[in-house]
Design a protein around this motif. Sequence first.
Motif, short mmCIF file in Angstrom:
data_model
loop_
_atom_site.label_atom_id
_atom_site.label_comp_id
_atom_site.label_asym_id
_atom_site.label_seq_id
_atom_site.Cartn_x
_atom_site.Cartn_y
_atom_site.Cartn_z
N VAL A 1 22.63 -0.73 -5.34
CA VAL A 1 21.20 -0.96 -5.18
C VAL A 1 20.80 -0.92 -3.70
O VAL A 1 21.33 -1.66 -2.87
N ALA A 2 19.85 -0.03 -3.40
CA ALA A 2 19.20 -0.02 -2.10
C ALA A 2 17.70 -0.17 -2.32
O ALA A 2 17.19 0.11 -3.41
N ARG A 3 17.01 -0.63 -1.29
CA ARG A 3 15.55 -0.74 -1.41
C ARG A 3 14.89 -0.13 -0.19
O ARG A 3 15.44 -0.13 0.91
N VAL A 4 13.67 0.39 -0.41
CA VAL A 4 12.86 0.97 0.65
C VAL A 4 11.48 0.34 0.56
O VAL A 4 10.87 0.32 -0.51
N LEU A 5 10.99 -0.19 1.67
CA LEU A 5 9.69 -0.84 1.70
C LEU A 5 8.59 0.18 1.93
O LEU A 5 8.63 0.94 2.90
N ALA A 6 7.61 0.20 1.04
CA ALA A 6 6.47 1.11 1.18
C ALA A 6 5.47 0.57 2.21
O ALA A 6 5.38 -0.64 2.42
N PRO A 7 4.69 1.46 2.83
CA PRO A 7 3.76 1.04 3.88
C PRO A 7 2.41 0.61 3.32
O PRO A 7 1.35 1.13 3.69
N ASN A 8 2.41 -0.37 2.41
CA ASN A 8 1.16 -0.80 1.78
C ASN A 8 1.03 -2.32 1.73
O ASN A 8 0.78 -2.89 0.67
N PRO A 9 1.21 -3.02 2.86
CA PRO A 9 1.04 -4.46 2.84
C PRO A 9 -0.41 -4.85 2.57
O PRO A 9 -1.35 -4.13 2.94
N SER A 10 -0.60 -5.98 1.91
CA SER A 10 -1.94 -6.49 1.61
C SER A 10 -1.81 -7.91 1.08
O SER A 10 -0.70 -8.36 0.78
N PRO A 11 -2.93 -8.63 0.93
CA PRO A 11 -2.85 -9.96 0.32
C PRO A 11 -2.31 -9.93 -1.11
O PRO A 11 -1.86 -10.97 -1.61
N PHE A 12 -2.33 -8.76 -1.76
CA PHE A 12 -1.87 -8.66 -3.14
C PHE A 12 -0.47 -8.06 -3.26
O PHE A 12 0.16 -8.15 -4.30
N THR A 13 0.01 -7.41 -2.19
CA THR A 13 1.32 -6.76 -2.25
C THR A 13 2.33 -7.37 -1.28
O THR A 13 3.45 -6.89 -1.19
N TYR A 14 1.93 -8.40 -0.55
CA TYR A 14 2.76 -9.06 0.45
C TYR A 14 3.12 -8.04 1.53
O TYR A 14 2.21 -7.43 2.11
N THR A 15 4.38 -7.82 1.82
CA THR A 15 4.75 -6.87 2.88
C THR A 15 4.69 -5.41 2.41
O THR A 15 4.82 -4.50 3.22
N THR B 1 1.89 0.49 -14.36
CA THR B 1 1.09 1.56 -13.77
C THR B 1 -0.01 1.05 -12.85
O THR B 1 -1.08 1.64 -12.77
N HIS B 2 0.22 -0.04 -12.13
CA HIS B 2 -0.68 -0.37 -11.03
C HIS B 2 -0.44 0.62 -9.90
O HIS B 2 0.66 1.14 -9.71
N ARG B 3 -1.49 0.85 -9.12
CA ARG B 3 -1.47 1.96 -8.16
C ARG B 3 -0.54 1.72 -6.97
O ARG B 3 -0.30 2.65 -6.20
N ASP B 4 -0.03 0.52 -6.82
CA ASP B 4 0.97 0.30 -5.77
C ASP B 4 2.39 0.56 -6.27
O ASP B 4 3.34 0.41 -5.51
N HIS B 5 2.53 0.97 -7.55
CA HIS B 5 3.86 1.16 -8.12
C HIS B 5 4.15 2.59 -8.59
O HIS B 5 5.24 3.10 -8.35
N SER B 6 3.21 3.24 -9.28
CA SER B 6 3.56 4.47 -9.99
C SER B 6 3.02 5.79 -9.44
O SER B 6 3.54 6.84 -9.82
N PRO B 7 2.01 5.85 -8.56
CA PRO B 7 1.49 7.17 -8.18
C PRO B 7 2.51 8.10 -7.55
O PRO B 7 2.43 9.33 -7.73
N ALA B 8 3.50 7.57 -6.83
CA ALA B 8 4.50 8.44 -6.20
C ALA B 8 5.45 9.07 -7.20
O ALA B 8 6.26 9.93 -6.82
N THR B 9 5.38 8.68 -8.48
CA THR B 9 6.21 9.35 -9.48
C THR B 9 5.95 10.85 -9.50
O THR B 9 6.89 11.64 -9.66
N ARG B 10 4.70 11.25 -9.32
CA ARG B 10 4.35 12.67 -9.47
C ARG B 10 4.88 13.54 -8.32
O ARG B 10 5.55 14.54 -8.58
N PRO B 11 4.62 13.21 -7.06
CA PRO B 11 5.20 14.05 -6.02
C PRO B 11 6.72 14.02 -6.00
O PRO B 11 7.35 15.05 -5.72
N LEU B 12 7.32 12.88 -6.33
CA LEU B 12 8.78 12.83 -6.37
C LEU B 12 9.34 13.68 -7.49
O LEU B 12 10.38 14.34 -7.32
N ALA B 13 8.67 13.69 -8.64
CA ALA B 13 9.12 14.55 -9.74
C ALA B 13 9.02 16.02 -9.34
O ALA B 13 9.91 16.82 -9.66
N ALA B 14 7.95 16.37 -8.62
CA ALA B 14 7.79 17.75 -8.19
C ALA B 14 8.88 18.15 -7.19
O ALA B 14 9.38 19.28 -7.22
#
Length: 285
Positions: free
Chosen positions: A16-30, A75-88
Amino acid sequence: MSEQQTGVPEQREPLVARVLAPNPSPFTYTGTQVHLVGTTDLAIIDPGPDDPAHIAALVAAIAGRRVTAIVATHTHRDHSPATRPLAAITGAPIIGCAPLTLQDLGPRADAAFDTEYVPDRVLREGESISGEGWTLTAIPTPGHTSNHLAFALPETKALFSGDHVMGWSTSIVSPPDGDMGAYMASLEKLLPRDDRIYYPGHGDPIESPQRLVRGMLGHRKQREGQVLRMLRTAPETVPAMVGRMYVGIDPRLFPAAERSVLAHLIDLAQRGQVRSAGDVWSVVA
């Protein structure tokens, strides 16, 4: 939260490895924690937002390895939208939760849902995907969203808990899709499991997961009791209740707190303990 640099892979254990996305906010923490499972071939869990720099960081973390599956817990937008470019880019299938298109036009943040998510395969209870040395088994955990899945990694007794159990805060349960009764039942479902560690969508890994789940159940039951005690004194609106219940929290989180209180009220109403007249709630005599 331990210090973690955005876009830089951090190995949590051999599988298991993890990568932090660049979307910090009051709802997503870091930011959203993207998890890469496997060594020679990978599953990518909750790849996060469709941000070009973030996608480039994930491709660098993949480092030429085969991607067996791109996995979504919900399917909240901080979790799933990158599925499409990664699949491509990788040619891997999108596997995991069901798509969710709300028909309800009530007062909620519908824009938070990724309406363009289209999975190649939806996993049901107990169904699995696997690669070299790893298996991910789907565990439906509705409540935060109706389509939420957690994923167990039996090889190491790890659980990827998405937003159902997080490492920094309790989950938002926002009607009409968020359901407090379902959320509590999903917590109860996890309690007897023997998972060693949870890897959540936000915040640090949870190393005493059963203790945290018990605490979360207790916290929600305390909130429910607080709601009932308040309404036994006098009928109230949701904003007035939140102002008294959530003293000292970031004001930007008040709308989310209102949704959670509403979720408690709807659950209590379904159990015949409270009722509403317009925006005013009261206990059932």
